[in-house]
Design an enzyme around this catalytic site. Structure first.
Site, PDB file in Angstrom:
ATOM      1  N   TYR A  30     -16.082   2.615   9.482  1.00  0.00           N
ATOM      2  CA  TYR A  30     -14.612   2.564   9.463  1.00  0.00           C
ATOM      3  C   TYR A  30     -14.058   2.911  10.848  1.00  0.00           C
ATOM      4  O   TYR A  30     -13.220   2.188  11.402  1.00  0.00           O
ATOM      5  CB  TYR A  30     -14.110   3.549   8.406  1.00  0.00           C
ATOM      6  CG  TYR A  30     -12.615   3.642   8.279  1.00  0.00           C
ATOM      7  CD1 TYR A  30     -11.849   2.541   7.917  1.00  0.00           C
ATOM      8  CD2 TYR A  30     -11.967   4.858   8.488  1.00  0.00           C
ATOM      9  CE1 TYR A  30     -10.470   2.655   7.787  1.00  0.00           C
ATOM     10  CE2 TYR A  30     -10.595   4.972   8.350  1.00  0.00           C
ATOM     11  CZ  TYR A  30      -9.847   3.864   8.001  1.00  0.00           C
ATOM     12  OH  TYR A  30      -8.490   3.984   7.873  1.00  0.00           O
TER      13      TYR A  30
ATOM     14  N   GLY B 102       0.835  -1.206   0.000  1.00  0.00           N
ATOM     15  CA  GLY B 102       0.000   0.000   0.000  1.00  0.00           C
ATOM     16  C   GLY B 102       0.862   1.244   0.000  1.00  0.00           C
ATOM     17  O   GLY B 102       2.098   1.169  -0.023  1.00  0.00           O
TER      18      GLY B 102
ATOM     19  N   ILE C  71       1.335   3.749   2.424  1.00  0.00           N
ATOM     20  CA  ILE C  71       2.200   3.935   3.601  1.00  0.00           C
ATOM     21  C   ILE C  71       3.108   2.713   3.773  1.00  0.00           C
ATOM     22  O   ILE C  71       4.301   2.836   4.058  1.00  0.00           O
ATOM     23  CB  ILE C  71       1.364   4.182   4.882  1.00  0.00           C
ATOM     24  CG1 ILE C  71       0.467   5.410   4.693  1.00  0.00           C
ATOM     25  CG2 ILE C  71       2.267   4.364   6.103  1.00  0.00           C
ATOM     26  CD1 ILE C  71      -0.489   5.702   5.844  1.00  0.00           C
TER      27      ILE C  71
ATOM     28  N   LYS D  44     -12.132   0.305  13.330  1.00  0.00           N
ATOM     29  CA  LYS D  44     -10.763   0.582  13.788  1.00  0.00           C
ATOM     30  C   LYS D  44     -10.727   0.691  15.319  1.00  0.00           C
ATOM     31  O   LYS D  44      -9.753   0.275  15.955  1.00  0.00           O
ATOM     32  CB  LYS D  44     -10.246   1.875  13.141  1.00  0.00           C
ATOM     33  CG  LYS D  44      -9.801   1.689  11.707  1.00  0.00           C
ATOM     34  CD  LYS D  44      -8.502   0.887  11.645  1.00  0.00           C
ATOM     35  CE  LYS D  44      -7.842   0.977  10.305  1.00  0.00           C
ATOM     36  NZ  LYS D  44      -6.565   0.235  10.235  1.00  0.00           N
TER      37      LYS D  44
ATOM     38  N   ASP E  63       0.072  -8.978   1.389  1.00  0.00           N
ATOM     39  CA  ASP E  63      -0.825  -7.967   0.808  1.00  0.00           C
ATOM     40  C   ASP E  63      -1.679  -8.661  -0.253  1.00  0.00           C
ATOM     41  O   ASP E  63      -1.165  -9.448  -1.040  1.00  0.00           O
ATOM     42  CB  ASP E  63       0.016  -6.852   0.160  1.00  0.00           C
ATOM     43  CG  ASP E  63      -0.767  -5.566  -0.024  1.00  0.00           C
ATOM     44  OD1 ASP E  63      -0.339  -4.529   0.494  1.00  0.00           O
ATOM     45  OD2 ASP E  63      -1.818  -5.605  -0.704  1.00  0.00           O
TER      46      ASP E  63
END
Ligand code: UDP
Length: 322
Positions: A149, A10, A12, A153, A31
């Site tokens: 989301y 990804g 980051i 999280k 991934d």
């Protein structure tokens, strides 16, 4: 060390892999290339210093193998971007809650230090400035998909902290504020790459709402440096730590800045939230991090200004376009 980076392909994750490789570590990337891409790892996969496994963090057997092999785990794999979360809520919740549970269970089994990249979304629509790690989360109704989301999280954070409390599994939770830099895709929302691409193509720069909402943007390089320091920091175990930049800008100012730095004649166009996302969409008006804890734990001090970030993103997008 041998280090597992979930979500290493990804935006980051790929910057983190480059940093860890430069420090001489061996990397295992897990991934599924859903929002990440092979291109992000651009010549890094050599089968020795960096090995890529293309699979989901929901695959228990694969995750078990990867975690057992590794000395520590950076868990970055996650659905990202407001657009994706609105469009694919099932995938978002399943990958964030289910996937993290799998990874944490394996870390608990083999006692591997675990670092979770969480998000400033967890603060929800709280209006406090700046946000400190122990502040309340203020969530919207469950019919507003955006909040799935933040809640997912937050569950990840609860679960990681529970492993720390019950068995002293070394976990660190980093709440990332808006993180920007080269290789970020604008496909799933992310305002900076979208504005830069629109400006370079001479298309309208699409400011959602009235543009008075603010954000603070951190350069991905500052962020990954902080992640590595936090993984190494004993005092950060069992803690939640904000990472970002406290330089605040309205989205309208951002559009104007991008327009001026690119020398573009794109018009700036206001788009109502219900057209941009969904009916009843709720945005955060201000989102500013308190960086005191990060400073105290690892001496964190962002080194890139908003203009540095924009220069880097513009240079990257120009090169890509060429
Ligand atoms: N935004 C915008 N135009 C775009 C994309 C985003 O005005 O084309 C706004 C968005 O509504 C939010 C801010 O920019 O207020 C940051 O959006 P992003 O998706 O980058 O991150 P968020 O902070 O919402 O997670």
């Amino acid at each position: 060390m041998k280090i597992l980076v979930t979500g290493g392909a990804g935006f980051i994750g790929s910057h983190l892999c480059r940093l860890l490789l430069s420090q001489g570590h061996t990397i295992l990337v897990l991934d599924d290339l859903s929002t990440g891409s092979y291109e992000n790892l651009d010549g890094l996969e050599d089968g020795r210093q960096l090995r890529l496994i293309v699979d989901s963090i929901n695959n228990r057997d694969i995750v078990d193998d990867c975690v057992r092999e590794a000395d520590c785990v950076y868990h970055l794999a996650s659905a990202v971007g407001v657009r994706l979360i609105i469009d694919q809520p099932v995938r978002t919740i399943e990958s964030i809650v289910g996937g993290t549970e799998v990874v944490l269970k394996c870390c608990a089994r083999y006692r591997r230090p675990f670092l979770l990249t969480s998000t400033s979304e967890v603060y929800g629509k709280g209006s406090k400035v700046p946000f400190c790690e122990d502040d309340d989360s203020v969530m919207g109704a469950t019919c507003r998909r955006r909040w799935s989301y933040a809640c997912a999280k937050a569950m990840d954070e609860f679960l990681a902290l529970a492993h720390w409390v019950e068995a002293k599994l070394p976990v660190t939770i980093c709440r990332l504020f808006n993180t920007v830099g080269p290789r970020q895709t604008g496909q799933y929302g992310m305002v900076v790459p979208r504005f830069v691409r629109q400006a370079l193509r001479g298309e309208p720069i699409t400011v959602y709402g009235d543009g008075t909402q603010t954000r603070c943007f951190a350069h991905v390089q500052d962020v990954v440096n902080a992640l590595v320091k936090l993984m190494e920091c004993k005092a950060a175990k069992g803690r939640v730590v904000n990472i970002g930049n406290a330089e605040e800008v309205t989205i309208m100012q951002l559009a104007e800045r991008v327009k001026s730095l690119t020398g573009s004649d794109s018009p700036i166009k206001l788009i109502p939230y219900n057209e941009a996302y969904e009916d009843g969409f709720e945005d955060m008006l201000r989102r500013v991090p308190s960086l005191d804890r990060a400073k105290e734990l690892i001496g964190y001090q962002p080194t890139h200004t908003l203009d540095d970030i924009l220069h880097d993103v513009i240079a990257y997008e120009r090169e890509k376009k060429a």
